[in-house]
Design a protein around this motif. Structure first.
Motif, PDB file in Angstrom:
ATOM      1  N   THR A  47       0.813  -1.151   0.058  1.00 25.61           N
ATOM      2  CA  THR A  47       0.079  -0.022   0.023  1.00 25.61           C
ATOM      3  C   THR A  47       0.791   1.206   0.121  1.00 25.61           C
ATOM      4  OG1 THR A  47      -0.083   0.440   2.388  1.00 25.61           O
ATOM      5  CG2 THR A  47      -1.524  -1.329   1.389  1.00 25.61           C
ATOM      6  N   GLU A  48       0.126   2.681   0.214  1.00 22.35           N
ATOM      7  CA  GLU A  48       1.082   3.506   0.188  1.00 22.35           C
ATOM      8  C   GLU A  48       1.856   3.810   1.426  1.00 22.35           C
ATOM      9  OE1 GLU A  48      -2.019   3.370  -1.000  1.00 22.35           O
ATOM     10  OE2 GLU A  48      -2.024   4.444  -2.841  1.00 22.35           O
ATOM     11  N   MET A  49       1.690   2.773   2.289  1.00 19.79           N
ATOM     12  CA  MET A  49       2.488   2.788   3.666  1.00 19.79           C
ATOM     13  C   MET A  49       3.704   2.733   3.206  1.00 19.79           C
ATOM     14  SD  MET A  49       2.678   0.146   6.712  1.00 19.79           S
ATOM     15  CE  MET A  49       3.550  -1.077   6.135  1.00 19.79           C
ATOM     16  N   SER A  50       4.101   1.988   2.243  1.00 26.15           N
ATOM     17  CA  SER A  50       5.653   1.698   1.675  1.00 26.15           C
ATOM     18  C   SER A  50       6.121   3.025   1.121  1.00 26.15           C
ATOM     19  CB  SER A  50       5.661   0.609   0.588  1.00 26.15           C
ATOM     20  OG  SER A  50       4.810   0.884  -0.531  1.00 26.15           O
ATOM     21  N   ASP A  51       5.283   3.859   0.557  1.00 26.71           N
ATOM     22  CA  ASP A  51       5.772   5.392  -0.019  1.00 26.71           C
ATOM     23  C   ASP A  51       6.210   5.957   1.081  1.00 26.71           C
ATOM     24  OD1 ASP A  51       5.449   4.372  -2.804  1.00 26.71           O
ATOM     25  OD2 ASP A  51       3.181   4.392  -2.223  1.00 26.71           O
ATOM     26  N   ALA A  52       5.403   5.925   2.133  1.00 28.17           N
ATOM     27  CA  ALA A  52       5.811   6.763   3.374  1.00 28.17           C
ATOM     28  C   ALA A  52       7.085   6.481   4.245  1.00 28.17           C
ATOM     29  CB  ALA A  52       4.500   6.669   4.163  1.00 28.17           C
ATOM     30  N   ILE A  53       6.950   5.207   4.312  1.00 27.64           N
ATOM     31  CA  ILE A  53       8.240   4.762   4.995  1.00 27.64           C
ATOM     32  C   ILE A  53       9.622   5.004   4.126  1.00 27.64           C
ATOM     33  CG2 ILE A  53       9.437   2.634   5.595  1.00 27.64           C
ATOM     34  CD1 ILE A  53       6.626   1.295   6.092  1.00 27.64           C
ATOM     35  N   LEU A  54       9.536   4.927   2.759  1.00 26.93           N
ATOM     36  CA  LEU A  54      10.585   5.019   2.186  1.00 26.93           C
ATOM     37  C   LEU A  54      10.977   6.525   2.117  1.00 26.93           C
ATOM     38  CD1 LEU A  54       9.958   2.643  -0.947  1.00 26.93           C
ATOM     39  CD2 LEU A  54      11.706   2.324   0.980  1.00 26.93           C
ATOM     40  N   ALA A  55       9.911   7.584   2.566  1.00 24.14           N
ATOM     41  CA  ALA A  55      10.027   8.812   2.612  1.00 24.14           C
ATOM     42  C   ALA A  55      10.489   9.251   3.808  1.00 24.14           C
ATOM     43  CB  ALA A  55       8.828   9.712   2.118  1.00 24.14           C
ATOM     44  N   GLY A  56      10.752   8.377   4.804  1.00 24.68           N
ATOM     45  CA  GLY A  56      11.276   8.543   6.015  1.00 24.68           C
ATOM     46  C   GLY A  56      10.055   8.954   7.117  1.00 24.68           C
ATOM     47  N   VAL A  57       8.767   8.713   6.760  1.00 25.14           N
ATOM     48  CA  VAL A  57       7.578   8.975   7.507  1.00 25.14           C
ATOM     49  C   VAL A  57       7.111   7.538   8.065  1.00 25.14           C
ATOM     50  CG1 VAL A  57       5.089   9.832   7.601  1.00 25.14           C
ATOM     51  CG2 VAL A  57       6.735  10.946   5.966  1.00 25.14           C
ATOM     52  N   PRO A  58       6.781   7.519   9.607  1.00 26.67           N
ATOM     53  CA  PRO A  58       6.636   6.566  10.208  1.00 26.67           C
ATOM     54  C   PRO A  58       5.087   6.096   9.570  1.00 26.67           C
ATOM     55  CG  PRO A  58       7.708   7.701  11.828  1.00 26.67           C
ATOM     56  CD  PRO A  58       7.516   8.559  10.385  1.00 26.67           C
ATOM     57  N   ALA A  59       4.734   4.932   9.237  1.00 33.20           N
ATOM     58  CA  ALA A  59       3.360   4.942   8.927  1.00 33.20           C
ATOM     59  C   ALA A  59       2.764   3.456   9.182  1.00 33.20           C
ATOM     60  CB  ALA A  59       3.395   4.768   7.274  1.00 33.20           C
ATOM     61  N   ILE A  60       1.426   3.322   8.789  1.00 30.34           N
ATOM     62  CA  ILE A  60       0.747   2.073   9.149  1.00 30.34           C
ATOM     63  C   ILE A  60      -0.774   2.200   8.260  1.00 30.34           C
ATOM     64  CG2 ILE A  60      -1.009   3.071  11.031  1.00 30.34           C
ATOM     65  CD1 ILE A  60      -0.372   0.370  12.290  1.00 30.34           C
ATOM     66  N   THR A  61      -0.924   0.864   7.650  1.00 26.82           N
ATOM     67  CA  THR A  61      -2.023   0.881   6.913  1.00 26.82           C
ATOM     68  C   THR A  61      -3.332   0.200   7.706  1.00 26.82           C
ATOM     69  OG1 THR A  61      -1.132   0.572   4.765  1.00 26.82           O
ATOM     70  CG2 THR A  61      -3.162  -0.411   5.043  1.00 26.82           C
ATOM     71  N   ILE A  62      -4.531   0.930   7.495  1.00 23.65           N
ATOM     72  CA  ILE A  62      -5.758   0.302   8.114  1.00 23.65           C
ATOM     73  C   ILE A  62      -6.367  -0.424   7.296  1.00 23.65           C
ATOM     74  CG2 ILE A  62      -7.701   0.905   9.601  1.00 23.65           C
ATOM     75  CD1 ILE A  62      -5.159   1.235  11.100  1.00 23.65           C
ATOM     76  N   ILE A  63      -6.677  -1.678   7.393  1.00 21.82           N
ATOM     77  CA  ILE A  63      -7.421  -2.435   6.220  1.00 21.82           C
ATOM     78  C   ILE A  63      -8.617  -3.302   6.996  1.00 21.82           C
ATOM     79  CG2 ILE A  63      -5.694  -4.407   6.518  1.00 21.82           C
ATOM     80  CD1 ILE A  63      -6.080  -4.773   3.390  1.00 21.82           C
ATOM     81  N   CYS A  64      -9.607  -3.733   6.183  1.00 22.08           N
ATOM     82  CA  CYS A  64     -10.804  -4.729   6.755  1.00 22.08           C
ATOM     83  C   CYS A  64     -10.365  -6.142   6.244  1.00 22.08           C
ATOM     84  CB  CYS A  64     -11.995  -4.162   6.514  1.00 22.08           C
ATOM     85  SG  CYS A  64     -12.613  -2.858   7.567  1.00 22.08           S
ATOM     86  N   LEU A  65     -10.222  -6.905   6.976  1.00 17.60           N
ATOM     87  CA  LEU A  65     -10.044  -8.209   6.755  1.00 17.60           C
ATOM     88  C   LEU A  65     -11.162  -9.338   7.121  1.00 17.60           C
ATOM     89  CD1 LEU A  65      -6.257  -8.651   7.682  1.00 17.60           C
ATOM     90  CD2 LEU A  65      -7.007  -8.171   5.409  1.00 17.60           C
ATOM     91  N   ASP A  66     -11.258 -10.466   6.466  1.00 21.84           N
ATOM     92  CA  ASP A  66     -12.371 -11.294   6.755  1.00 21.84           C
ATOM     93  C   ASP A  66     -11.817 -12.194   8.037  1.00 21.84           C
ATOM     94  OD1 ASP A  66     -10.679 -13.229   5.746  1.00 21.84           O
ATOM     95  OD2 ASP A  66     -11.864 -13.481   4.018  1.00 21.84           O
ATOM     96  N   GLU A  67     -12.706 -13.016   8.505  1.00 21.46           N
ATOM     97  CA  GLU A  67     -12.351 -14.207   9.565  1.00 21.46           C
ATOM     98  C   GLU A  67     -11.199 -14.803   9.213  1.00 21.46           C
ATOM     99  OE1 GLU A  67     -15.234 -15.988   7.060  1.00 21.46           O
ATOM    100  OE2 GLU A  67     -15.068 -14.067   7.892  1.00 21.46           O
ATOM    101  N   ARG A  68     -10.694 -15.203   8.146  1.00 25.04           N
ATOM    102  CA  ARG A  68      -9.506 -15.648   7.515  1.00 25.04           C
ATOM    103  C   ARG A  68      -8.212 -15.098   7.408  1.00 25.04           C
ATOM    104  NH1 ARG A  68     -12.106 -18.713   2.424  1.00 25.04           N
ATOM    105  NH2 ARG A  68     -12.873 -16.426   2.320  1.00 25.04           N
TER     106      ARG A  68
END
Length: 253
Positions: free
Chosen positions: A189-210
């Protein structure tokens, strides 16, 4: 939105592609070593041994051509839900801003398009940010909220430890949202772009029960599948994100 290649059609295909991408990466690196050794040491077998990477390249071309011949996904979960919640957040923060934090709300475009939107944003504006944090929205229409621990194909990128800890604390305080740690196996996700730009980041995503992202790059990714009811996926994800931002705001000096 993305097309609907066969590698996303079943969990088995996804697992096979993750294995293939790792093997192909190793083969392409090995080819560099083989050719360098052939030039320096005159290895007569280097050319024949590079057939492995040629086979990997041929398979990659076939997979790419197959993907190009598939129809686009409707893109409801991936990622109209993320764009919609960014706009909702912008409207909410305009009416009720945080106390100490300046919030940038960005719809960066499809990360499948080489992440160009996110890269351009950080290249242009990173110098204007003081102690920045990035919270990325990805596929928030089905399942329950999760915070990404890592993502990537071959070399994993880990989300910021402080943000993971904060997300865990918010989830423990609000068990009704059902938030949990998770990850996006086989994608970034764009989390990788933030990290590579020196910005601490996290992605919020919705996942199913698996622990899977529903309707990811599938023709069935349609609006009627999205859970927009009170207490549902989008509502819980939004409340979870808003609580994370408020906790970050209170922690500012």
């Amino acid at each position: 939105s993305q097309r609907t290649p066969i590698i996303f059609s079943t969990p088995g295909w996804m697992k096979a592609y993750r294995l293939f991408s790792t093997a192909a990466f190793a083969a392409f690196l090995g080819q560099v070593v083989l050719y360098a050794g052939g030039m320096v040491f005159g290895w007569p077998w280097a050319w024949a041994a590079s057939g492995a990477s040629a086979a990997m390249a041929f398979l990659l071309v076939l997979l790419t051509l197959q993907a190009e011949l598939t129809p686009p996904t409707p893109g409801a979960n991936d990622n109209a839900t993320g764009a919609g919640l960014v706009l909702t957040l912008a409207e909410d923060l305009a009416a009720k801003p945080l106390v100490k934090s300046r919030v940038w709300c960005l719809c960066s475009g499809s990360e499948e398009a080489l992440h160009e939107g996110a890269k351009a944003f950080f290249a242009r504006h990173r110098s204007e940010m003081r102690e920045p944090r990035a919270v990325v929205f990805e596929m928030l229409g089905c399942g329950r909220p999760a915070w990404g621990t890592k993502e990537g194909f071959v070399i994993p990128l880990w989300s910021a430890p402080g943000l993971r800890r904060l997300a865990g604390e918010v989830a423990a305080e609000h068990p009704q949202w059902g938030a949990r740690p998770g990850g996006l196996a086989g994608g970034v996700t764009e989390m990788s772009d933030a990290i590579l730009a020196g910005v601490p980041a996290i992605t919020i995503i919705c996942l199913d029960e698996r622990g899977r992202a529903p309707y990811w790059h599938l023709p069935t990714d349609t609006v009627d599948k999205m859970d927009s009811l009170p207490g549902g996926a989008m509502d819980s994800a939004y409340r979870f994100v808003r609580a994370i931002l408020e906790r970050l705001d209170r922690s500012q000096g």
